[in-house]
Design a protein around this motif. Structure first.
Motif, PDB file in Angstrom:
ATOM      1  N   THR A  31      10.304  80.580  29.080  1.00 19.58           N
ATOM      2  CA  THR A  31       9.968  80.395  27.666  1.00 19.58           C
ATOM      3  C   THR A  31      10.420  81.601  26.853  1.00 19.58           C
ATOM      4  N   ARG A  74      21.004  76.843  26.211  1.00 14.64           N
ATOM      5  CA  ARG A  74      19.629  76.333  26.173  1.00 14.64           C
ATOM      6  C   ARG A  74      19.531  74.983  26.900  1.00 14.64           C
ATOM      7  N   GLU A  78      17.276  74.216  30.280  1.00 15.49           N
ATOM      8  CA  GLU A  78      16.190  73.235  30.228  1.00 15.49           C
ATOM      9  C   GLU A  78      16.413  72.087  31.213  1.00 15.49           C
ATOM     10  N   LYS A  81      15.834  73.548  35.284  1.00 15.79           N
ATOM     11  CA  LYS A  81      14.714  74.484  35.301  1.00 15.79           C
ATOM     12  C   LYS A  81      14.640  75.211  36.632  1.00 15.79           C
ATOM     13  N   THR A  87       7.489  78.096  33.506  1.00 15.19           N
ATOM     14  CA  THR A  87       7.329  76.775  32.883  1.00 15.19           C
ATOM     15  C   THR A  87       6.992  75.689  33.903  1.00 15.19           C
TER      16      THR A  87
END
Length: 690
Positions: A31, A74, A78, A81, A87
């Motif tokens: 994050t 990004r 995402e 992961k 996260t």
């Protein structure tokens, strides 16, 4: 490269950024990583850019510039992961902002109106007010009125073109070199072998624009920045828009600190002096700009004596604060970790106690624990510091440094740190030292170390004569400076400042802590020139920027006094005899030309004739009603009956007080009236990037 290998490559690179990991570097804070990506964090982008595979995957090269593909990076992170990222913990409990846990977000952020704007800050006098004229029916004449400056905020997105133009390199005029022989023409600008300008510089003009004009020449080269900005007390020289005074001040500071950071060396530091009103806000702002991890200290300074009964404050405010940040705290070094302090009234008993506990014999143990015998008296000779780094770590070699390390003025703590490791770490050690040269020849000094740390050093003659002030101990330099550094500074340097100036003793300590000879020192709120005066006397290169006009108390006047041998301030303690030089120049102001033309008019008719040229070619106040002034005010009998001087004042008041400057790219245009000589020197100044 497949996604698994690419992900591992990213993890390997990110290991170098400790912000992103737990202590064992086993859990990635994804994050926070995405937060930093979103804010185009310089440190993170630099890490990614250094790795060839990542550079090819997440950057696009446009001419000679690499542009980071933020969305691509990004999206990849995402969609892929990391298994051990924060996260992935589904059952965590905590506060969120609707998107993420607050503990995972970046540092505290300070927000205020106009934070995303640029404030030029064109104030030219301490009063900082706009002048306008209003006809009074009562007095039957035009009366001069003063109002708060009305600054224009340039939004960084909506006014990007205006900001680019604002920050373009400026034309530089009115060049002068000052030496012991007086004012001279500037024929050349000296540079060292790598092209860095090696001149002391005093620059007159808007400090934000001047900093941007310095940016490419001095980026990464300034060792120390010290500023004493307006404190925004309501009574100081920061006199801008009333409705957003606090926000205006924060914007003003943010714009300048951001470019100042780019000028600092990797091991550079910045000291910002402030009082209680804004220091908490400034701390958070500087955390954001310089990174909270680079906060080094907050010095509390006794700035004035206690107040009288007439003071209105709940508690009389005698302190100011100096916020100290590093460009990179892992690279900075404190050159003055120790300072001298008086031993106190019990100096005789302490001395006697040390002697009694230790005994009359003076032996020192070597680093292996064995006795090396009574310390002898050695004749001081200069030799390389490298001796201490060699195998020749004999008692004779490192005790030859005592005269340099423990002298009564300016003890060199940096050298002390090199000697301390040679001392035994346990027990009480006494060393006797007797210089054979210099002012202290024949004097006996005794140094007492307890468990490897100096606890006191004593001068035999001081004990015999009971001179308390010469019986001293060396103590760790702290962040509470209560000495009366401000006493007797009113006419220091031969200049005065009604709103106060900083003492040379204060700047000397700051320069001793953070710089060495020939390092570059910058002050962009230079005022009457204390920082530059001290830097000049201490052999540092300096850059001073000032946009306010202090007349006979200007920094140029003070530095001329320094060159001519000024003996106030720190002069005697550093044996200052005068000499040296500096260059003065100004940012070329376009509206200043208009002011001169107005002053040269010899009649109202000439003023009227000039008005058409003025509103067509120059920058007028944005709220000026040009048509109304030309067709109505100029024709009014009341206006025409004013004296020519009053009419000229009204014309000058119509010019934009932001004092727009001439860009270097436009200086050849004859309408600006910049001489070929000034154009040539401007080109010389910027030649490194052309």
């Amino acid at each position: 490269m497949n996604n698994i290998k690419l992900k591992q490559n990213i993890l390997d690179v990110l290991k170098a950024d400790e912000r992103l990991w737990n202590e064992d570097k086993t859990e990635l804070n994804q994050t926070l990583l995405l937060d930093l990506v979103e804010n185009i964090d310089e440190k993170l982008i630099e890490l990614l850019l250094q790795e060839k595979e990542l550079r090819e995957k997440f950057f696009v090269k446009i001419k000679d510039v690499y542009v980071f593909k933020t969305n691509d990076f990004r999206f990849f992170m995402e969609e892929n992961k990391v298994d051990n990222s924060y996260t992935q913990y589904k059952n965590r409990i905590g506060l969120t902002d609707g998107k993420r846990f607050l503990k995972d977000t970046n540092d505290v952020v300070l927000n205020w109106p106009y934070k995303d704007c640029v404030l030029e800050g064109g104030q030219s006098t301490e009063e900082g007010s706009d002048t306008y004229f209003e006809y009074s029916e009562k007095t039957k004449q035009y009366e001069t009125k003063q109002g708060k400056r009305k600054e224009i905020f340039f939004n960084q997105v909506l006014a990007a073109d205006e900001i680019d133009r604002l920050f373009d390199h400026k034309a530089l005029t009115n060049w002068k070199r000052f030496t012991k022989d007086g004012e001279q023409k500037v024929k050349e600008i000296k540079r060292d072998d790598d092209g860095t300008i090696k001149e002391n510089l005093i620059i007159k003009g808007n400090n934000l624009l001047a900093l941007h004009s310095l940016k490419k020449q001095f980026a990464g080269k300034v060792k120390l920045i010290y500023i004493d900005p307006p404190y925004n007390t309501g009574n100081d020289e920061f006199k801008y828009n009333d409705n957003f005074n606090h926000s205006t001040w924060l914007t003003f500071m943010k714009n300048r600190l951001e470019v100042a950071k780019k000028l600092l060396k990797g091991d550079g530091v910045i000291f910002v002096q402030i009082d209680n009103r804004e220091h908490a806000y400034l701390k958070i702002l500087m955390d954001e700009i310089f990174d909270r991890d680079n906060f080094l200290s907050m010095i509390t300074l006794k700035a004035k004596a206690g107040g009288g009964v007439g003071q209105e404050s709940y508690l009389f405010d005698i302190c100011e604060h100096i916020l100290l940040y590093a460009k990179d705290r892992t690279k900075v070094q404190n050159n003055l970790p120790f300072i001298e302090a008086e031993l106190g009234d019990n100096f005789r008993s302490v001395y006697s106690k040390v002697l009694k506990n230790f005994g009359s014999e003076k032996y020192i143990k070597d680093i292996n624990g064995g006795n090396v015998g009574k310390i002898k008296v050695f004749e001081h000779k200069d030799f390389s510091v490298n001796v201490l780094n060699s195998n020749e770590r004999t008692d004779e070699n490192y005790y030859k440094y005592f005269e340099k390390i423990f002298r009564t003025t300016n003890p060199q703590g940096g050298l002390m740190q090199r000697v301390m490791p040679q001392l035994p770490k346990k027990g009480l050690v006494s060393i006797e030292y007797k210089p054979t040269k210099g002012k202290s020849a024949g004097e006996i000094y005794r140094y007492y170390f307890l468990d490897g740390s100096l606890i006191v050093w004593l001068k035999d003659s001081a004990i015999k004569n009971e001179e308390k002030k010469t019986v001293l101990k060396l103590v760790k330099n702290g962040n509470l400076w209560t000495e009366n550094l401000h006493q007797g500074i009113a006419k220091e340097g031969g200049v005065e400042l009604k709103s106060g100036k900083k003492p040379e003793l204060l700047l000397r300590r700051i320069l001793e802590i953070s710089t060495n000879e020939k390092d570059i020192v910058l002050d962009f709120h230079v005022g009457t020139g204390t920082t530059c005066a001290v830097a000049h006397k201490m052999g540092r290169q300096y850059i001073g920027i000032e946009q306010l006009d202090y007349g006979e108390n200007d920094s140029v006047v003070r530095l001329q006094n320094v060159i001519n041998g000024d003996q106030s301030g720190i002069s005697k303690s550093v044996n200052w005899q005068g000499g040296g030089d500096f260059i003065y120049f100004e940012l070329a102001k376009w509206n200043e030309t208009a002011k001169e033309k107005i002053r040269e008019c010899e009649s109202l008719e000439e003023l009227e004739k000039f008005f058409d040229e003025m509103y067509e070619r120059y920058f007028l106040n944005y709220n000026l009603k040009i048509k109304e002034f030309k067709e109505k005010v100029l024709q009014e009998e009341n206006f025409r009956n004013l004296s020519l001087d009053e009419q000229k004042k009204i014309f000058i008041a119509m010019l934009d007080n932001n004092q727009m400057y001439v860009n270097k790219t436009e200086m050849a245009d004859k309408k600006f009236g910049i001489s070929e000589e000034d154009q040539n020197l401007t080109n010389q100044f910027y030649n490194k990037e052309e």
